[in-house]
Design an enzyme around this catalytic site. Structure first.
Site, PDB file in Angstrom:
ATOM      1  N   HIS A  96       0.808  -1.227   0.000  1.00 18.97           N
ATOM      2  CA  HIS A  96       0.000   0.000   0.000  1.00 18.97           C
ATOM      3  C   HIS A  96       0.835   1.268   0.000  1.00 18.97           C
ATOM      4  O   HIS A  96       0.311   2.343  -0.265  1.00 18.97           O
ATOM      5  CB  HIS A  96      -1.051  -0.027   1.127  1.00 18.97           C
ATOM      6  CG  HIS A  96      -0.584   0.430   2.467  1.00 18.97           C
ATOM      7  ND1 HIS A  96      -0.282  -0.447   3.478  1.00 18.97           N
ATOM      8  CD2 HIS A  96      -0.390   1.669   2.980  1.00 18.97           C
ATOM      9  CE1 HIS A  96       0.083   0.254   4.556  1.00 18.97           C
ATOM     10  NE2 HIS A  96       0.022   1.529   4.277  1.00 18.97           N
ATOM     11  N   ASP A 147      -0.426  -7.463   1.729  1.00 17.56           N
ATOM     12  CA  ASP A 147       0.092  -6.089   1.668  1.00 17.56           C
ATOM     13  C   ASP A 147       1.612  -6.130   1.799  1.00 17.56           C
ATOM     14  O   ASP A 147       2.173  -5.834   2.854  1.00 17.56           O
ATOM     15  CB  ASP A 147      -0.557  -5.283   2.804  1.00 17.56           C
ATOM     16  CG  ASP A 147      -0.239  -3.800   2.716  1.00 17.56           C
ATOM     17  OD1 ASP A 147       0.388  -3.377   1.725  1.00 17.56           O
ATOM     18  OD2 ASP A 147      -0.620  -3.074   3.661  1.00 17.56           O
ATOM     19  N   SER A 259       3.833   2.484   8.202  1.00 20.39           N
ATOM     20  CA  SER A 259       3.553   1.445   7.211  1.00 20.39           C
ATOM     21  C   SER A 259       4.786   1.001   6.454  1.00 20.39           C
ATOM     22  O   SER A 259       5.652   1.822   6.136  1.00 20.39           O
ATOM     23  CB  SER A 259       2.553   1.968   6.195  1.00 20.39           C
ATOM     24  OG  SER A 259       1.293   1.933   6.771  1.00 20.39           O
TER      25      SER A 259
HETATM   26  N1  ARG Z   1      -1.652   2.261   7.230  1.00 19.48           N
HETATM   27  C1  ARG Z   1      -0.785   2.990   8.107  1.00 19.48           C
HETATM   28  C2  ARG Z   1       0.287   3.717   7.316  1.00 19.48           C
HETATM   29  O1  ARG Z   1       0.086   3.901   6.146  1.00 19.48           O
HETATM   30  C3  ARG Z   1      -0.240   2.129   9.213  1.00 19.48           C
HETATM   31  C4  ARG Z   1      -1.221   2.112  10.323  1.00 19.48           C
HETATM   32  C5  ARG Z   1      -0.840   1.222  11.446  1.00 19.48           C
HETATM   33  N2  ARG Z   1      -1.791   1.516  12.451  1.00 19.48           N
HETATM   34  C6  ARG Z   1      -1.844   0.917  13.641  1.00 19.48           C
HETATM   35  N3  ARG Z   1      -2.732   1.323  14.497  1.00 19.48           N
HETATM   36  N4  ARG Z   1      -1.021  -0.089  13.933  1.00 19.48           N
HETATM   37  O2  ARG Z   1       1.240   4.246   7.836  1.00 19.48           O
END
Ligand code: ARG
Length: 406
Positions: A96, A147, A259
């Site tokens: 992502h 992912d 992420s």
């Molecule tokens: N999708 C998020 C990003 O793009 C990561 C989120 C992780 N969140 C969590 N509560 N562990 O950085």
């Protein structure tokens, strides 16, 4: 290494070899042969409850930068994801981070830069271009399944430490519920509001049981009772849930901007990458953070050239059906042992005559089961059925024999 990635094609030579090895009942490894190879080939935000990383232990963590933003305002402003160096030219990150979440379009390699160094504001930061990347073909924006992606650097970075991926025999230890794990990143350090620290942060978390990562079960860490994700939200096969709570009850979690970064377990030489930061609901809430489970992505990681295949550890489970007087159908399932299975081979021995019959089958992409039929059997008598599974590195032990009276 080159920047080409390989999509696994099942080689019939592999099946042949497996059949041959089973026939001689050699439980030892088939010699490694290359599989038939075919070519294949982001947002601003920033561990809640972490502390500054020890660079000797976390030097393999790199930041992923947006190229235009880097040119305009530097690495600290341009960082939006993280990645883990697995060799001097390759990194593992989240899919992502490389796919526009609105349009589903992929970024181009030149849209991103990779930076090495724990302090995003340091003039000594090493910023390197990306030659290419491979996104898991089964990545889905909507569900965040698979992912995971691999980045190929334009120049090698031999002077930074690398991290080994959890595979095979590691998995039982490292993926076990309650395992102490570490998440690292430059993501948001606040559960409410924003605070992005220029220094790499590391948070101590624990691996959740699978039942709390797709079957909704609660999990208690240091007296903090976490809720689990339901079946509709998370798939424990390919996702791993983790979160932490310190003795004072403060929750530790990844957050926006983390992420693509690592979830590791083990210390020093035994440290392994077990997950990739993928998603969560808010940060440091009563729900764990969700990671891509490295041990479930072995096929992709081998195809992408960042993991060497290991022979399957566990023998396949077999089930024998007798659809007719002269045939048997064998259903094979490879247990989830963190290794790749390209093919199964079955032998059926007629207990009266000693005559051996065989069949083989390949599981479909990303599957661990298959069936094959043995036809032309003499009517009556009893058969001893055994099976193995294998890949380019070798074969599994032989399964326990099943005797079928016909
Ligand atoms: N999708 C998020 C990003 O793009 C990561 C989120 C992780 N969140 C969590 N509560 N562990 O950085």
């Amino acid at each position: 290494m080159d920047t080409t990635t390989y999509r696994g094609g099942v080689s019939y030579r592999v099946i042949g070899l497996i059949v041959a090895s089973l026939l001689v009942l050699a439980g030892t490894a088939v010699p490694a042969i290359p599989t038939a190879a075919a070519n294949e080939v982001a947002t601003q935000p920033r561990v809640v409850g972490g502390q500054e990383a020890d660079s000797a232990e976390f030097g393999f963590v790199a930041s992923v930068l947006s190229t235009p933003r880097y040119r305009q305002s530097g690495a600290y402003q341009a960082q939006y994801c993280a990645a883990s160096l697995t060799s001097p030219t390759t990194l593992v990150t989240a899919a992502h981070c490389l796919v526009d979440q609105q349009t589903g379009e992929r970024l181009r390699p030149r849209d991103i830069l990779i930076a090495f160094g724990s302090d995003l504001r340091s003039p000594g930061l090493r910023v390197i271009g990306v030659e290419d990347f491979a996104i898991h073909p089964g990545y889905r924006v909507k569900t965040a399944e698979n992912d995971i992606a691999v980045l190929y650097l334009a120049q090698p970075v031999p002077d930074f430490p690398t991290i080994e991926l959890a595979q095979g025999s590691d998995v039982a230890t490292y993926d076990a519920p309650g395992t102490a794990a570490q998440v690292a990143g430059w993501g948001n350090s606040r559960a409410r509001g924003n605070r992005f620290l220029p220094e790499l942060q590391v948070g101590n978390v624990r691996v959740f049981p699978r039942a709390s990562c797709g079957r909704g079960k609660k999990y208690d860490i240091n007296g903090v009772v976490f809720r689990g994700f339901s079946k509709r939200e998370a798939d424990p096969r390919t996702m791993l849930c983790a979160a932490g709570a310190n003795p004072a009850g403060a929750i530790i979690d990844a957050c926006q901007g983390d992420s693509g970064g690592p979830l590791t377990a083990g210390v020093g030489d035994a440290r392994r990458l077990i997950g990739v930061v993928s998603w969560g609901q808010q940060c440091a809430s009563r729900l764990p953070g969700v990671y891509t489970r490295i041990s479930a992505e072995t096929n992709f990681l081998i195809n992408a050239g960042v993991l060497a295949a290991q022979p399957p550890i566990l023998a396949p489970d077999i089930e024998v059906l007798t659809p007719s007087a002269t045939s048997v159908r064998v259903r094979l399932v490879a247990p989830q042992d963190g290794t790749r299975v390209d093919a199964f081979a079955v032998t059926a021995t007629d207990e009266a005559t000693g005559e051996v019959y065989t069949c083989s089958a390949a599981p479909r992409a990303n599957r661990r089961s298959a069936t094959c039929d043995i036809e032309g059997l003499p009517v009556g008598g009893s058969l001893r059925v055994e099976a193995i599974s294998g890949n380019q590195a070798g074969s599994s032990p032989v399964s326990r024999p099943i005797t079928v009276a016909r």
